[in-house]
Design a protein around this motif. Structure first.
Motif, PDB file in Angstrom:
ATOM      1  N   HIS A   1      91.911 -28.313  65.597  1.00 17.50           N
ATOM      2  CA  HIS A   1      92.803 -29.555  65.548  1.00 17.50           C
ATOM      3  C   HIS A   1      92.570 -30.028  67.036  1.00 17.50           C
ATOM      4  CE1 HIS A   1      95.709 -32.825  64.024  1.00 17.50           C
ATOM      5  NE2 HIS A   1      97.160 -31.855  65.733  1.00 17.50           N
TER       6      HIS A   1
ATOM      7  N   LYS B   1      95.892 -30.256  60.786  1.00 26.12           N
ATOM      8  CA  LYS B   1      97.203 -30.718  60.825  1.00 26.12           C
ATOM      9  C   LYS B   1      97.527 -29.627  59.598  1.00 26.12           C
ATOM     10  CE  LYS B   1      99.188 -34.141  61.757  1.00 26.12           C
ATOM     11  NZ  LYS B   1     100.341 -35.315  61.163  1.00 26.12           N
TER      12      LYS B   1
ATOM     13  N   GLY C   1     107.671 -29.033  62.236  1.00 30.32           N
ATOM     14  CA  GLY C   1     105.936 -29.667  62.235  1.00 30.32           C
ATOM     15  C   GLY C   1     106.563 -30.517  60.597  1.00 30.32           C
TER      16      GLY C   1
ATOM     17  N   TYR D   1     101.224 -29.733  68.397  1.00 33.43           N
ATOM     18  CA  TYR D   1     100.944 -28.814  66.681  1.00 33.43           C
ATOM     19  C   TYR D   1     100.134 -27.824  67.082  1.00 33.43           C
ATOM     20  CZ  TYR D   1     102.475 -32.009  62.971  1.00 33.43           C
ATOM     21  OH  TYR D   1     103.865 -32.486  62.268  1.00 33.43           O
TER      22      TYR D   1
ATOM     23  N   GLN E   1     100.532 -34.026  69.372  1.00 35.05           N
ATOM     24  CA  GLN E   1      99.417 -33.536  68.470  1.00 35.05           C
ATOM     25  C   GLN E   1      99.586 -32.238  69.349  1.00 35.05           C
ATOM     26  OE1 GLN E   1      98.608 -34.310  65.098  1.00 35.05           O
ATOM     27  NE2 GLN E   1     100.380 -36.246  65.742  1.00 35.05           N
TER      28      GLN E   1
END
Lengths: 628, 104
Positions: free
Chosen positions: A340, A404, A423, A324, A321
């Motif tokens: 995020h 996301k 992704g 991301y 994560q």
């Protein structure tokens, strides 16, 4: 606007740490202090910090001001003037809001988790110190102060990962985290120095750097940006400095929750966002960051699919994560990346705390297959864990989906289709491995099911509060195409160098695609693991289960090589050359001294004879020289 | 009339016997007596020169030396007794405890 309140956000947990440490010393030296005292001090202080932040946030929203507080001049060398100054702008207040809030909930959870532990007071002292360090980092006005907090969280993570220090493995894990971070910190420090020389200003505050950034050459700025990002690689566990993160699971679970949700690992993302003027000025370095993020996300997700330790799966998912988040901030969509960070704080804290609850209920069993074999009835943890898993998998309207998706849409709009593809695939893997975890731990058929297991209220209540956040946090940044206000985007709008301006139809298609891959991941996980034979677990062989042998590779290349070099220096350069020379000189003096010392044998007659010889010599000399 | 050089020769012999006694003998008493011999050699020398020059200054110093030698004898004897009590010996070679070195 100047406000005296800002420093108290940091001081509150810091004072908590100091008081708790003092009490703990009293506790071990004189008479024991009840755990209640420690837990009250330890949980009230983060709450105070949160309430102050909340007040400042409300005022800021009302009046649109930026808070600053100058404490004192720290360094004044020649023209250079570095002030101990705190900065509470939109970004800092946004960060410290959820750092203090989620941190506070984790503190409450820790009361239940650490109950009866010998080091209860010590734990809370470290914990408060950790939070205080993170807040220094967040509220810093210049990179030097930021570095204090940066090192502070590093030290605290070391202390806490190695909390059960009597266990050698934990200490090794703590060392690993510390050393991997040191590599990054070195990069960060070099970056700050480069930046200082590049801009050539007489102050290093973020606003000065931003104002003077055009004076600097692009090459130097690029170098500074890269070096600073090396620091972020270490703190935020990105390729290639991620290896400490899974090992950091050795510490008690609240620490994992705190490191992964609210403090340490988000520091790197925050730092990149803090230097947004630097990174958005140079496109290439941003793209580089995004690629590092994407590959970290992919690698971690692949490794996570075959891990068996519940906390390690969660650790790799954090790393994924974080990847991301770096895609978001790297491409210049700072608000998406930070959003995020924000949503991730809720569901990752919740997942870790849920995992901790299960681990406690099953007497410190962490292997998911063994957990499944002795399943406990933990309805609240089951519910919150499911919420967390759905949120991280990216199913709307749970919070993880929105943050996301914003990042993926950003990558798509930027034309970085490779990043977007990675992704999407990672999203599929995320849904797959998180639901693998969920199905094995909670659903797969098991013979031994304990009817009732006690869980403490201090464990379940924070979990429930966080589950509200995990479900609802996404609505804070509800996309404009659904008629939302996109609050976070607006709040952090001054950071953004880019805005999402895709056609609505494209945006709908992208959302549908990401929902589709998430659902596909869940379906595959369901097919494979919902009726999985947990008594016949997957073998732990294979390249993925062994994490691509990266640890072994690092060990061979870096650890063993430096060991060999050190041994060479120790045995040859130090022992033979340096010691050989120095010791020869010393030994000569010593042996000469010993020869002189034999004269002093305390023998009266010998002394008398010696005196006579001496006197005779003097007389002879006088006789000759005076010509008598 | 005995010549001046004869007196000087005797006192030099006395002094040398004293020096040799201090260096060569191990018994504390003998060493002490040798020191007395040295003193006597010197005082004889002084007295001789005093007579030779018809000057009484040296006589004064000689009396002083004798008085001090007496005082010294008192202290020396008591020190010897203490040493003997602690070591049960009169051999100077084993009286090395007063040194700071490790060979005591």
């Amino acid at each position: 606007m100047n406000t005296p309140l800002l420093v108290w956000i940091i001081l509150a947990p810091l004072i908590g740490a100091i008081v708790n440490a003092g009490f703990y010393f009293y506790h071990i030296k004189k008479e024991s202090i009840s755990d209640k005292v420690f837990s009250i001090i330890g949980t009230i202080t983060p709450l105070i910090a949160f309430l102050i932040t909340l007040c400042l946030f409300l005022q800021m929203r009302e009046e649109g001001v930026v808070f600053t507080q100058t404490l004192f001049t720290w360094l004044s060398i020649g023209n250079l003037n570095i002030e101990m100054k705190l900065l509470g702008d939109n970004l800092a207040i946004f960060m410290s809001m959820f750092v203090t809030f989620v941190g506070w909930l984790i503190h409450i959870y820790a009361i239940g988790y650490m109950k009866g532990d010998n080091g209860f007071g010590k734990f809370f002292a470290y914990f408060n110190l950790f939070l205080a360090s993170m807040l220094i980092l967040v509220l810093a006005d210049n990179p030097i102060i930021l570095f204090i907090g940066w090192e502070g969280v590093g030290v605290c993570s070391y202390l806490l990962i190695a909390f059960y220090y009597s266990d050698k493995e934990n200490v090794i894990a703590g060392n690993k985290a510390f050393i991997a971070n040191r590599v990054g910190d070195f990069g960060f420090l070099l970056g700050v120095v480069t930046l200082f020389f590049a801009i050539g200003a007489d102050s290093l505050s973020f606003s000065t750097i931003e104002a003077n950034i055009n004076n600097a050459s692009t090459e130097l700025l690029m170098l500074a940006g890269f070096l600073l990002f090396v620091g972020a690689m270490g703190k935020s566990a990105q390729i290639p400095l991620y290896v400490w993160l899974p090992d950091a699971m050795a510490g008690p679970t609240p620490i994992s929750a705190l490191i992964h949700a609210a403090t340490m690992v988000t520091a790197g993302v925050y730092m990149v966002a803090r230097f947004h003027f630097l990174y958005s000025g140079i496109e290439d370095i941003g793209t580089f960051i995004a690629y590092i993020g994407a590959f970290s996300a992919l690698l971690a997700a692949i490794i996570a699919t075959r891990q068996q330790d519940i906390k390690k799966i969660l650790a790799y998912s954090t790393m994924s994560q974080l990847g991301y988040m770096f895609i978001g901030v790297g491409l210049g969509f700072y608000s998406s990346g930070l959003f995020h960070v924000f949503t991730h704080a809720f569901f990752k804290a919740m997942l870790f705390m849920g995992a901790g609850g299960i681990i406690i209920a099953l007497h410190h069993e962490q292997n998911i297959f063994k957990i499944a074999q002795h399943r406990a009835q933990l309805p609240i943890i089951h519910f919150t864990f499911l919420v967390g898993v759905i949120a991280i998998a990216g199913i709307p309207p749970f919070s993880g989906f929105f943050s996301k998706d914003a990042i993926l849409a950003a990558a798509f709009q930027d034309g970085e289709y490779l990043i977007w593809g990675i992704g999407m695939f990672t999203a599929f893997l995320t849904a797959f491995y998180m639901f693998r975890l969920y199905f094995i731990v909670f659903i797969a058929p098991s013979k031994h099911v304990a009817q009732y297991v006690y869980t403490s209220k201090t464990i379940t209540i924070p979990l429930l509060i966080l589950s509200i956040g995990a479900i609802g946090a996404g609505f804070l940044n509800f996309p404009a195409i659904f008629g939302g206000s996109a609050f976070v985007d607006t709040w952090l709008s001054q950071l953004n160098s880019q805005k999402i301006h895709l056609a609505h139809s494209t945006e709908y298609i992208l959302m549908a695609a990401s929902i589709l891959v998430a659902v596909a991941g869940i379906v595959v996980a369901y097919k494979k693991y919902a009726k999985f034979d947990i008594y016949n677990p997957e073998n732990e062989e294979g390249i993925i289960a062994n994490k691509f042998y990266v640890d072994e590779f690092y060990d061979k290349v870096f650890v063993q090589t430096s060991k060999k070099v050190s041994t060479f220096i120790d045995k040859v350069v130090d022992d033979k050359i340096i010691d050989g020379f120095i010791m020869t000189v010393c030994n000569e003096f010593v042996s000469f001294g010993k020869k002189v010392a034999t004269i002093q044998n305390a023998n009266v007659r010998f002394y008398a004879a010696f005196m006579l010889v001496g006197m005779s010599c003097i007389f002879v000399y006088l006789y000759i020289s005076l010509g008598l | 009339m005995i010549s001046l050089s004869s007196y000087a020769f005797v006192s030099m012999i006395l002094f040398s016997i004293g020096v040799i006694g201090v260096i060569a003998r191990r018994n504390v008493f003998i060493i002490y007596m040798s020191i007395e011999l040295m003193l006597n050699g010197i005082t004889l020398f002084l007295v001789t020169f005093a007579r030779y020059h018809f000057n009484l200054d040296a006589q004064v110093i000689t009396v002083l030396v004798i008085a001090i030698a007496a005082a010294e004898a008192a202290i020396f004897l008591s020190v010897i007794i203490l040493l003997y009590r602690s070591k049960k010996s009169l051999d100077t070679d084993i009286f090395t405890t007063l040194t700071q070195g490790e060979n005591s």
